[in-house]
Design a protein around this motif. Structure first.
Motif, PDB file in Angstrom:
ATOM      1  N   GLY A 140      58.710  46.018  77.533  1.00 43.06           N
ATOM      2  CA  GLY A 140      57.170  45.603  77.435  1.00 43.06           C
ATOM      3  C   GLY A 140      56.785  45.282  76.191  1.00 43.06           C
ATOM      4  O   GLY A 140      55.612  45.022  75.885  1.00 43.06           O
ATOM      5  N   LEU A 141      57.686  45.085  75.208  1.00 43.90           N
ATOM      6  CA  LEU A 141      57.478  44.756  73.909  1.00 43.90           C
ATOM      7  C   LEU A 141      58.007  43.268  73.486  1.00 43.90           C
ATOM      8  O   LEU A 141      58.903  42.934  73.941  1.00 43.90           O
ATOM      9  N   SER A 142      56.934  42.680  72.960  1.00 44.24           N
ATOM     10  CA  SER A 142      57.207  41.247  72.939  1.00 44.24           C
ATOM     11  C   SER A 142      57.684  41.034  71.288  1.00 44.24           C
ATOM     12  O   SER A 142      57.767  41.840  70.569  1.00 44.24           O
ATOM     13  N   ARG A 143      58.199  39.725  70.848  1.00 47.25           N
ATOM     14  CA  ARG A 143      58.688  39.463  69.889  1.00 47.25           C
ATOM     15  C   ARG A 143      57.692  39.980  68.697  1.00 47.25           C
ATOM     16  O   ARG A 143      58.008  40.275  67.644  1.00 47.25           O
ATOM     17  N   GLN A 144      56.265  39.288  68.984  1.00 51.20           N
ATOM     18  CA  GLN A 144      55.239  39.347  67.939  1.00 51.20           C
ATOM     19  C   GLN A 144      55.080  41.085  67.632  1.00 51.20           C
ATOM     20  O   GLN A 144      54.389  41.254  66.609  1.00 51.20           O
ATOM     21  N   ASP A 145      55.368  41.874  68.669  1.00 49.91           N
ATOM     22  CA  ASP A 145      55.188  43.548  68.522  1.00 49.91           C
ATOM     23  C   ASP A 145      56.314  43.664  67.323  1.00 49.91           C
ATOM     24  O   ASP A 145      56.234  44.946  66.692  1.00 49.91           O
ATOM     25  N   LEU A 146      57.385  43.126  67.521  1.00 57.31           N
ATOM     26  CA  LEU A 146      58.607  43.603  66.719  1.00 57.31           C
ATOM     27  C   LEU A 146      59.270  42.861  65.597  1.00 57.31           C
ATOM     28  O   LEU A 146      59.380  43.599  64.498  1.00 57.31           O
ATOM     29  N   GLU A 147      59.275  41.684  65.875  1.00 54.87           N
ATOM     30  CA  GLU A 147      60.090  40.900  64.731  1.00 54.87           C
ATOM     31  C   GLU A 147      59.563  40.866  63.398  1.00 54.87           C
ATOM     32  O   GLU A 147      58.425  40.509  63.367  1.00 54.87           O
ATOM     33  N   GLY A 148      60.226  40.896  62.443  1.00 54.59           N
ATOM     34  CA  GLY A 148      59.582  41.076  60.878  1.00 54.59           C
ATOM     35  C   GLY A 148      59.153  42.456  60.768  1.00 54.59           C
ATOM     36  O   GLY A 148      59.049  42.796  59.227  1.00 54.59           O
ATOM     37  N   LYS A 149      58.979  43.288  61.607  1.00 55.29           N
ATOM     38  CA  LYS A 149      58.685  44.801  61.108  1.00 55.29           C
ATOM     39  C   LYS A 149      59.941  45.814  60.888  1.00 55.29           C
ATOM     40  O   LYS A 149      60.957  45.506  61.429  1.00 55.29           O
TER      41      LYS A 149
END
Length: 558
Positions: A140-149
């Protein structure tokens, strides 16, 4: 490694230490919070100054920036937020070396998105580079939620309950474990490291499989068989108790000799007296001898002679019949010796047994018969006696606390268990076994950092195995995270007076590099003895083969 301003995040520190390039963390004021060994070497050799670090903080609003550091390095500065605290993650890239990067082009991205399992990729410093569509569907996690973090940020937000990435970075090998993602999905996650041509870690590729439904079914089975499970736990506890004393778990010559003797004792029926300080494992050794003997299927009765009130000792040991004394049970009572019939009776702290009862015990050892209190008939009992004391038996005899004739009856064979400080090479393996048992007892999956193992091996353990067990259990119970770090150690163990070499003293005329060279040579000398194949040894040590060859030549090791 540095910790300032009261900020402590064990996971973030592990990421920094696991990075193959100079890496450090700054706070908003430009002060150094964490740094790895490579950074500390640059600071030590004045190739990098603490004052210069203040200028690395990006302008307001910037999340990422690149700064030239002297003529040799580029600094990649990235903003991260851990538990509400703004920090800056800095990694230095040597301009003279090719910068290894895992490039994910359109074709590779198409391949990743075609996979059924969830894929989660980080760079070599722990920043999220890419997730696939299956990972989004799974968690349920999107790219915006994770990528770059950074993964440490996501851990602080509760996105993950643990990190496979940091474990792979620390071990530099494939690693698999259970992980709870987004607070609801239980997954089996496998992390695989990716290296460049210089053996630098450039990425970690994690694959995730959903185990939530499988775990739900397992929970249903557990609930329907709870009584059976309790019995299994007790059986496992007993098996673990035996397993801890098995000769294959020791590396020390002195304990191998002890176990070799114990195996011979298990094959006979002689009386054995176990000697050793408090906490050396005399009770466990007694149980091991019993469990490996022909009496293994019969009872093992343990009696702590110092814990039984003197007024009750005789009735507890020999039993009594109805009406034997005021307050006696109407049904009488079977004594502990009789309860051990055909099995083994372990008399711990034999020197604390009342002297008048030692006479009665001696009579039993000579005749093989007992008589319950208030009874006129003897009962023939077939039992093996193992006894133990943490005191010098000769001194007990001289003090009138132990009968000499009983001592000779009990000690047909005497076996001395060494203190833990005499078998330091076993501490690592004992600690791992104890941690596994404690994890199982409390339903946890706690791990222990390498630094903690180093402190445990350096401490003298006056309380021996028992103290080691108590310390590890205490750290697991009080731990908030999933990895035991040095901050969890009791003050008596986490002390400069504990962590010091036993053969090479720190002298004021030695530089840090001199000191590191001494211990590196000592370590490599031992390592090459255990593995002569430099290819295999370099892989075990996590360094390139040419690096190992260079270090061996430098130290004159053949």
């Amino acid at each position: 490694m540095m910790k300032e301003n009261g900020f402590i995040d064990v996971q973030l520190e592990d990421f920094v230490q696991g990075t193959d390039r100079p890496c450090f963390i700054l706070n908003e004021k430009g002060a150094l919070v964490y740094s790895n060994v490579l950074t500390e070497l640059l600071l030590k050799n004045h190739l990098l100054s603490v004052d210069y670090l203040h200028g690395m903080i990006p302008a307001d609003g910037e999340v990422i920036s690149t700064i030239r550091v002297g003529e040799s390095y580029d600094a990649l500065v990235r903003k991260i937020i851990i538990s509400g605290t703004t920090l800056f993650h800095v990694v230095l890239h040597n301009l003279l070396e090719s910068r290894g990067v895992l490039n994910i082009d359109d074709n590779m991205e198409s391949v990743i998105n075609s996979l059924q399992e969830g894929v989660y990729i980080t760079d070599g410093e722990g920043f999220t580079k890419k997730i696939n569509n299956a990972y989004t569907e799974l968690t349920g996690l999107s790219r915006q939620d994770l990528e770059g973090k950074h993964v440490a940020e996501l851990l602080s937000f509760g996105v993950f309950d643990s990190s496979m990435t940091v474990r792979v970075m620390k071990s530099r090998t494939r690693f698999s474990n259970m992980q709870k993602i987004n607070n609801n999905k239980i997954c089996l996650v496998t992390g695989v490291p990716v290296f460049d041509e210089n053996n630098n870690l450039i990425a970690v590729i994690n694959s995730a499989y959903d185990l939530t439904e499988m775990n739900r079914l397992q929970e249903d089975v557990k609930k329907s068989e709870i009584s059976l499970k309790r019995k299994d736990i007790e059986i496992d506890r007993l098996r673990a108790r035996v397993g801890q004393s098995h000769s294959s778990s020791t590396r020390s010559a002195i304990m191998k000799s002890v176990y070799k003797i114990s195996e011979k004792l298990a094959d006979s029926d002689v009386s054995v007296l176990l000697l050793g300080s408090t906490g050396t494992g005399k009770s466990t050794m007694a149980y091991s001898i019993h469990k490996n003997s022909q009496r293994a299927k019969e009872a093992f009765i343990e009696v702590n002679c110092g814990a039984v009130p003197e007024s009750l000792f005789e009735s507890e040991l020999f039993g009594y019949v109805k009406g034997a004394f005021t307050g006696a049970s109407d049904r009488g009572k079977v004594g502990l010796i009789e309860s051990a019939d055909k099995g083994t009776l372990f008399l711990d702290e034999i020197g604390d047994m009342p002297i008048h009862l030692q006479v009665k015990l001696l009579t039993f050892l000579q005749t093989g018969k007992i008589r319950r209190l208030g009874e006129t008939n003897d009962r023939k009992i077939n039992v093996r006696i193992i006894s133990a004391t943490n005191k010098d038996p000769v001194k007990l005899i001289e003090a009138g606390m132990l009968r000499e004739d009983l001592f000779y009856r009990l000690s047909l064979v005497s076996l001395t268990l060494p203190d833990l400080k005499e078998r330091k090479e076993d501490v690592f393996f004992l600690a791992k076994d104890i941690l596994g048992a404690v994890n199982e007892r409390y339903g946890k999956a706690v791990e222990m950092s390498k630094e903690v193992f180093l402190f445990l091996e350096s401490y003298d353990w006056p309380g021996n195995l028992r103290e080691l067990e108590h310390v590890i259990e205490q750290m697991v119970v009080l731990l908030d995270g999933s990895v035991i770090g040095v901050d969890s150690l009791p003050d008596k163990i986490f002390s400069p007076s504990v962590l010091k070499p036993t053969e090479i003293p720190i002298e004021l005329n030695l530089t840090l590099q001199d000191y590191m060279d001494i211990h590196e040579k000592e370590f490599l000398s031992m390592a090459i003895k255990s593995e002569q194949d430099t290819g295999k040894l370099s892989s075990k040590l996590g360094i390139h083969r040419t690096t190992l060859a260079r270090k061996l030549k430098y130290h004159g090791i053949k």
